[in-house]
Design a protein around this motif. Structure first.
Motif, PDB file in Angstrom:
ATOM      1  N   GLY A 113       0.810  -1.204   0.000  1.00  0.00           N
ATOM      2  CA  GLY A 113       0.000   0.000   0.000  1.00  0.00           C
ATOM      3  C   GLY A 113       0.842   1.251   0.000  1.00  0.00           C
ATOM      4  O   GLY A 113       2.048   1.210   0.227  1.00  0.00           O
ATOM      5  N   PRO A 114       0.243   2.414  -0.263  1.00  0.00           N
ATOM      6  CA  PRO A 114       1.002   3.660  -0.223  1.00  0.00           C
ATOM      7  C   PRO A 114       1.411   4.006   1.198  1.00  0.00           C
ATOM      8  O   PRO A 114       0.719   3.706   2.155  1.00  0.00           O
ATOM      9  CB  PRO A 114       0.020   4.691  -0.792  1.00  0.00           C
ATOM     10  N   ALA A 115       2.568   4.612   1.323  1.00  0.00           N
ATOM     11  CA  ALA A 115       3.062   5.017   2.638  1.00  0.00           C
ATOM     12  C   ALA A 115       2.546   6.409   2.974  1.00  0.00           C
ATOM     13  O   ALA A 115       2.565   7.315   2.148  1.00  0.00           O
ATOM     14  CB  ALA A 115       4.587   5.003   2.642  1.00  0.00           C
ATOM     15  N   VAL A 116       2.093   6.588   4.185  1.00  0.00           N
ATOM     16  CA  VAL A 116       1.556   7.864   4.636  1.00  0.00           C
ATOM     17  C   VAL A 116       2.615   8.560   5.473  1.00  0.00           C
ATOM     18  O   VAL A 116       3.264   7.942   6.318  1.00  0.00           O
ATOM     19  CB  VAL A 116       0.274   7.659   5.461  1.00  0.00           C
ATOM     20  N   GLY A 117       2.809   9.850   5.231  1.00  0.00           N
ATOM     21  CA  GLY A 117       3.735  10.613   6.040  1.00  0.00           C
ATOM     22  C   GLY A 117       5.165  10.584   5.559  1.00  0.00           C
ATOM     23  O   GLY A 117       6.033  11.192   6.184  1.00  0.00           O
ATOM     24  N   LEU A 118       5.454   9.897   4.463  1.00  0.00           N
ATOM     25  CA  LEU A 118       6.805   9.882   3.932  1.00  0.00           C
ATOM     26  C   LEU A 118       7.020  11.091   3.020  1.00  0.00           C
ATOM     27  O   LEU A 118       6.072  11.705   2.536  1.00  0.00           O
ATOM     28  CB  LEU A 118       7.051   8.608   3.128  1.00  0.00           C
ATOM     29  N   PRO A 119       8.300  11.449   2.777  1.00  0.00           N
ATOM     30  CA  PRO A 119       8.573  12.564   1.860  1.00  0.00           C
ATOM     31  C   PRO A 119       8.021  12.276   0.469  1.00  0.00           C
ATOM     32  O   PRO A 119       7.753  11.130   0.106  1.00  0.00           O
ATOM     33  CB  PRO A 119      10.113  12.623   1.841  1.00  0.00           C
ATOM     34  N   ALA A 120       7.896  13.326  -0.320  1.00  0.00           N
ATOM     35  CA  ALA A 120       7.362  13.180  -1.675  1.00  0.00           C
ATOM     36  C   ALA A 120       8.332  12.399  -2.555  1.00  0.00           C
ATOM     37  O   ALA A 120       9.537  12.333  -2.298  1.00  0.00           O
ATOM     38  CB  ALA A 120       7.099  14.555  -2.280  1.00  0.00           C
ATOM     39  N   LEU A 121       7.788  11.805  -3.587  1.00  0.00           N
ATOM     40  CA  LEU A 121       8.599  11.085  -4.557  1.00  0.00           C
ATOM     41  C   LEU A 121       9.442  12.063  -5.371  1.00  0.00           C
ATOM     42  O   LEU A 121       8.988  13.155  -5.727  1.00  0.00           O
ATOM     43  CB  LEU A 121       7.694  10.301  -5.505  1.00  0.00           C
ATOM     44  N   GLU A 122      10.653  11.644  -5.684  1.00  0.00           N
ATOM     45  CA  GLU A 122      11.533  12.456  -6.503  1.00  0.00           C
ATOM     46  C   GLU A 122      12.144  11.589  -7.595  1.00  0.00           C
ATOM     47  O   GLU A 122      12.529  10.443  -7.352  1.00  0.00           O
ATOM     48  CB  GLU A 122      12.663  13.074  -5.656  1.00  0.00           C
ATOM     49  N   LEU A 123      12.240  12.137  -8.800  1.00  0.00           N
ATOM     50  CA  LEU A 123      12.930  11.434  -9.871  1.00  0.00           C
ATOM     51  C   LEU A 123      14.435  11.536  -9.662  1.00  0.00           C
ATOM     52  O   LEU A 123      14.947  12.568  -9.230  1.00  0.00           O
ATOM     53  CB  LEU A 123      12.555  12.030 -11.225  1.00  0.00           C
ATOM     54  N   ARG A 138       7.420  15.621 -12.897  1.00  0.00           N
ATOM     55  CA  ARG A 138       7.558  15.023 -11.570  1.00  0.00           C
ATOM     56  C   ARG A 138       6.256  14.308 -11.218  1.00  0.00           C
ATOM     57  O   ARG A 138       5.165  14.778 -11.567  1.00  0.00           O
ATOM     58  CB  ARG A 138       7.843  16.133 -10.560  1.00  0.00           C
ATOM     59  N   PRO A 139       6.329  13.136 -10.543  1.00  0.00           N
ATOM     60  CA  PRO A 139       5.098  12.421 -10.191  1.00  0.00           C
ATOM     61  C   PRO A 139       4.110  13.299  -9.426  1.00  0.00           C
ATOM     62  O   PRO A 139       4.501  14.170  -8.641  1.00  0.00           O
ATOM     63  CB  PRO A 139       5.610  11.273  -9.307  1.00  0.00           C
ATOM     64  N   SER A 140       2.832  13.085  -9.663  1.00  0.00           N
ATOM     65  CA  SER A 140       1.787  13.869  -9.020  1.00  0.00           C
ATOM     66  C   SER A 140       1.894  13.776  -7.498  1.00  0.00           C
ATOM     67  O   SER A 140       2.221  12.705  -6.958  1.00  0.00           O
ATOM     68  CB  SER A 140       0.410  13.365  -9.454  1.00  0.00           C
ATOM     69  N   PRO A 141       1.615  14.869  -6.788  1.00  0.00           N
ATOM     70  CA  PRO A 141       1.647  14.835  -5.316  1.00  0.00           C
ATOM     71  C   PRO A 141       0.702  13.796  -4.726  1.00  0.00           C
ATOM     72  O   PRO A 141       0.934  13.313  -3.618  1.00  0.00           O
ATOM     73  CB  PRO A 141       1.227  16.256  -4.931  1.00  0.00           C
ATOM     74  N   SER A 142      -0.339  13.434  -5.450  1.00  0.00           N
ATOM     75  CA  SER A 142      -1.288  12.445  -4.932  1.00  0.00           C
ATOM     76  C   SER A 142      -0.725  11.026  -4.937  1.00  0.00           C
ATOM     77  O   SER A 142      -1.279  10.126  -4.300  1.00  0.00           O
ATOM     78  CB  SER A 142      -2.574  12.471  -5.766  1.00  0.00           C
ATOM     79  N   ARG A 180       6.490   1.093  -8.390  1.00  0.00           N
ATOM     80  CA  ARG A 180       5.834   0.542  -7.206  1.00  0.00           C
ATOM     81  C   ARG A 180       4.696   1.418  -6.696  1.00  0.00           C
ATOM     82  O   ARG A 180       3.723   0.930  -6.130  1.00  0.00           O
ATOM     83  CB  ARG A 180       6.859   0.352  -6.091  1.00  0.00           C
ATOM     84  N   PHE A 181       4.823   2.726  -6.878  1.00  0.00           N
ATOM     85  CA  PHE A 181       3.847   3.653  -6.302  1.00  0.00           C
ATOM     86  C   PHE A 181       2.643   3.872  -7.204  1.00  0.00           C
ATOM     87  O   PHE A 181       1.795   4.711  -6.915  1.00  0.00           O
ATOM     88  CB  PHE A 181       4.507   5.009  -5.991  1.00  0.00           C
ATOM     89  N   PRO A 185      -5.465   1.195 -11.989  1.00  0.00           N
ATOM     90  CA  PRO A 185      -6.582   2.109 -11.751  1.00  0.00           C
ATOM     91  C   PRO A 185      -7.851   1.359 -11.339  1.00  0.00           C
ATOM     92  O   PRO A 185      -8.227   0.385 -11.980  1.00  0.00           O
ATOM     93  CB  PRO A 185      -6.777   2.792 -13.106  1.00  0.00           C
ATOM     94  N   PRO A 186      -8.518   1.804 -10.289  1.00  0.00           N
ATOM     95  CA  PRO A 186      -9.753   1.144  -9.874  1.00  0.00           C
ATOM     96  C   PRO A 186     -10.944   1.494 -10.753  1.00  0.00           C
ATOM     97  O   PRO A 186     -11.970   0.829 -10.713  1.00  0.00           O
ATOM     98  CB  PRO A 186      -9.945   1.654  -8.442  1.00  0.00           C
ATOM     99  N   GLY A 187     -10.831   2.537 -11.520  1.00  0.00           N
ATOM    100  CA  GLY A 187     -11.966   2.985 -12.321  1.00  0.00           C
ATOM    101  C   GLY A 187     -11.528   3.413 -13.698  1.00  0.00           C
ATOM    102  O   GLY A 187     -10.438   3.095 -14.156  1.00  0.00           O
ATOM    103  N   PRO A 188     -12.354   4.181 -14.395  1.00  0.00           N
ATOM    104  CA  PRO A 188     -12.066   4.559 -15.782  1.00  0.00           C
ATOM    105  C   PRO A 188     -11.103   5.723 -15.923  1.00  0.00           C
ATOM    106  O   PRO A 188     -10.754   6.093 -17.038  1.00  0.00           O
ATOM    107  CB  PRO A 188     -13.445   4.929 -16.325  1.00  0.00           C
ATOM    108  N   VAL A 189     -10.654   6.328 -14.795  1.00  0.00           N
ATOM    109  CA  VAL A 189      -9.823   7.525 -14.856  1.00  0.00           C
ATOM    110  C   VAL A 189      -8.448   7.225 -14.264  1.00  0.00           C
ATOM    111  O   VAL A 189      -8.341   6.637 -13.185  1.00  0.00           O
ATOM    112  CB  VAL A 189     -10.476   8.699 -14.096  1.00  0.00           C
ATOM    113  N   LEU A 190      -7.413   7.635 -14.964  1.00  0.00           N
ATOM    114  CA  LEU A 190      -6.042   7.490 -14.484  1.00  0.00           C
ATOM    115  C   LEU A 190      -5.561   8.797 -13.893  1.00  0.00           C
ATOM    116  O   LEU A 190      -5.960   9.888 -14.337  1.00  0.00           O
ATOM    117  CB  LEU A 190      -5.116   7.108 -15.636  1.00  0.00           C
ATOM    118  N   ASP A 191      -4.677   8.718 -12.908  1.00  0.00           N
ATOM    119  CA  ASP A 191      -3.950   9.905 -12.461  1.00  0.00           C
ATOM    120  C   ASP A 191      -3.253  10.514 -13.675  1.00  0.00           C
ATOM    121  O   ASP A 191      -2.734   9.778 -14.525  1.00  0.00           O
ATOM    122  CB  ASP A 191      -2.929   9.486 -11.399  1.00  0.00           C
ATOM    123  N   PRO A 192      -3.216  11.842 -13.813  1.00  0.00           N
ATOM    124  CA  PRO A 192      -2.641  12.455 -15.016  1.00  0.00           C
ATOM    125  C   PRO A 192      -1.202  12.007 -15.283  1.00  0.00           C
ATOM    126  O   PRO A 192      -0.831  11.739 -16.423  1.00  0.00           O
ATOM    127  CB  PRO A 192      -2.722  13.958 -14.713  1.00  0.00           C
TER     128      PRO A 192
END
Length: 405
Positions: A113-123, A138-142, A180-181, A185-192
Motif C-alpha cells: 500500500g502507499p506510505a503515509v507521512g513519507l517525503p514526496a517522490l523524486e525522480l 515530476r510524479p503527481s503529489p497524490s 511501485r507507487f 486504476p480502480p476505475g475509468p480515470v487514471l492519475d494524469p
C-alpha cells in the motif's frame, strides 16, 4: 499489435488502460493468473507486457512473501522470456515483485500500500535520460511512495525514490520498468501522471515493435541455431571469399546471428584486420560467444540501420538473409554506404536462391521482391551503391556491390 496484460483480479483489463493502449494502436490480451491459470512462455505476436497491481505473490501479515501458485509460476516464465528477448515490460504496484523476481532478484517481502507521512517522490538523475521517463513531469503529489523494501537485480537503475524507501521506480535492462507507487486504476480515470507514463510506454512499444518481433523470434531459436544450420558453413565461406578483402581491413557481419561468417572474415583480413559481428538479438550474440566467435572478432548488439561506426571506416560488409526482412531496407543500404570506405564492398547473401525459398514457402516468385535484380539494382544506386555481380542460382543468392564514385 498486442500487449499482454497480466493480473490476479477477476474480469478484464481496466478500461483506463485499454483506452491508452488503443490510442497507440495496441490491442490488449488479458491474462488472469488466479486459480492456477496462466500463460505459457510464448511471446509470438506479443509486442509488450504489462503486470498490473496484484500480479505477484501475496504477502502475509508478517511481511513474508507467500509461495507462487501455478499460474504465477507460468507468468514468471513469460516475464523471464520477455526480459531475455527485450520485449518491453511495465510492472505497476505489486506487479513489480514479479518483475524483480523474474530478473533474478532475491525474494523479498514488500508492503503493497502507499506510505503515509513519507517525503514526496523524486525522480533520480538517471530518469532524465531514461527511454520511458525522459521528458516526463515530476510524479503527481497524490501518488505516495510504496511501503517496505524490494530487492532488485544488481544492474537495476533506480528512477524514482524517496527517503527511506529508495526503490520506488526502476529499470531492468533496456526495456523493463517497475513503478511501485502506481497501482492499477480502480476505475475509468487514471492519475494524469500515470496516464502520461502509460501513454509513453504504449508509444515505446509501438516504436520498438519490429525489433521486438525479431528478438522474440530469434531468442527462442538461438540455442539450436548453430547446430541446425551447420551444414551451410561451406556456402558461407565461399560467399565471404567474394568480398576479396585485403589483409588488415575491417569487415562487418551485419545480422551475424551466431557468427558463422566471422571465422572466414578473420581469415581474409588476417591478424592485423578487424572483424565485427552485429546483431539486434542479444540471445544470438550469446550463442555466438558460446561457439567461440569472440576468437575471431567483436560482437555488438546494435540496429543495423544505426551502426555505432564512423563514416568510411569499413572495407567489407557481409550480410546474409537480412536486407529484405528489414522494415526500411533503403535506410539500411544508406547507412551501410555511410560506414563503407570508397574502396569497400558489400556482399548480400542467402544460402538458397529466391525461387527455392519461394517454393519452400508454397508461393510463386514475387516480382516486387527487393532482391529481384530489376528492383535491387535501382535500390542500391539510390542508396549510394552500384551492383557489381548478381547471382540468383538454385543453391544460393549473392549480390556484390561497390560504393558509387
Amino acid at each position: 499489435m498486442a500487449v499482454v496484460v497480466m493480473h490476479h483480479a477477476a474480469g478484464e483489463t481496466p478500461a483506463a488502460v485499454l483506452r491508452v493502449l488503443a490510442g497507440a494502436g495496441l490491442a490488449a490480451r488479458t491474462v488472469p493468473l488466479a486459480d492456477g491459470a496462466g500463460p505459457s512462455a510464448d511471446l509470438g505476436g506479443v509486442e509488450g507486457l504489462i503486470l498490473l497491481d496484484g500480479t505477484g505473490s501475496a504477502v502475509t501479515d508478517d511481511g513474508e512473501e507467500a509461495g507462487a501458485e501455478g499460474g504465477e509460476e507460468r507468468g514468471e516464465g513469460l516475464v523471464r522470456a520477455a526480459l531475455a528477448a527485450e520485449v518491453p515490460v511495465l510492472a505497476l504496484g505489486t506487479g513489480t515483485r514479479l518483475l524483480a523476481r523474474a530478473a533474478g532478484a532475491a525474494t523479498t517481502g514488500a508492503g503493497s500500500g502507499p506510505a503515509v507521512g513519507l517525503p514526496a517522490l523524486e525522480l533520480t538523475p538517471a530518469a532524465h535520460s531514461d527511454p520511458l521517463f525522459a521528458g516526463g513531469a515530476r510524479p503527481s503529489p497524490s501518488l505516495r511512495p510504496a511501503r517496505g523494501p524490494l530487492a532488485l537485480p544488481a544492474d537495476a537503475v533506480v528512477l524514482a525514490s524517496c527517503d527511506g524507501y529508495p526503490e520506488q521506480a526502476f529499470r531492468i535492462g533496456a526495456g523493463a520498468w517497475g513503478i511501485r507507487f502506481l497501482p492499477a486504476p480502480p476505475g475509468p480515470v487514471l492519475d494524469p501522471w500515470a496516464e502520461q507514463l502509460l501513454g509513453r510506454f504504449a508509444r515505446l512499444v509501438t516504436a520498438r515493435a519490429e525489433h521486438t518481433a525479431t528478438r522474440a523470434f530469434f531468442t527462442r531459436r538461438a540455442d539450436a541455431w548453430e547446430e541446425r544450420f551447420a551444414h551451410q558453413t561451406p556456402a558461407y565461406e565461399a560467399a565471404v571469399a567474394r568480398l576479396r578483402l585485403e589483409p588488415g581491413g575491417r569487415a562487418v557481419d551485419l545480422g551475424c546471428g551466431t557468427g558463422r561468417a566471422m571465422p572466414a572474415l578473420r581469415a581474409q583480413v588476417g591478424r592485423r584486420g578487424h572483424v565485427l559481428g552485429v546483431d539486434v538479438t542479444p540471445a544470438m550474440l550469446a550463442s555466438a560467444a558460446r561457439h567461440g566467435r569472440t576468437r575471431h572478432g567483436h560482437l555488438v548488439a546494435a540496429d543495423c540501420t544505426r551502426l555505432p561506426l564512423a563514416g568510411a571506416s569499413v572495407h567489407g560488409i557481409f550480410s546474409a538473409g537480412v536486407l529484405d526482412h528489414l522494415p526500411d531496407p533503403y535506410a539500411a543500404l544508406r547507412e551501410w554506404a555511410r560506414v563503407t570506405a570508397a574502396d569497400g564492398v558489400l556482399v548480400l547473401f542467402h544460402p538458397s536462391g529466391r525461387a527455392e525459398r519461394a517454393a519452400r514457402h508454397g508461393r510463386a516468385l514475387d516480382p516486387g521482391d527487393l532482391l529481384a535484380e530489376h528492383n535491387l539494382r535501382p535500390a542500391l544506386e539510390t542508396a549510394g551503391w552500384r551492383l557489381d555481380e548478381y547471382e540468383d542460382a538454385g543453391g544460393h543468392f549473392l549480390a556484390r556491390a561497390l560504393p558509387l564514385a
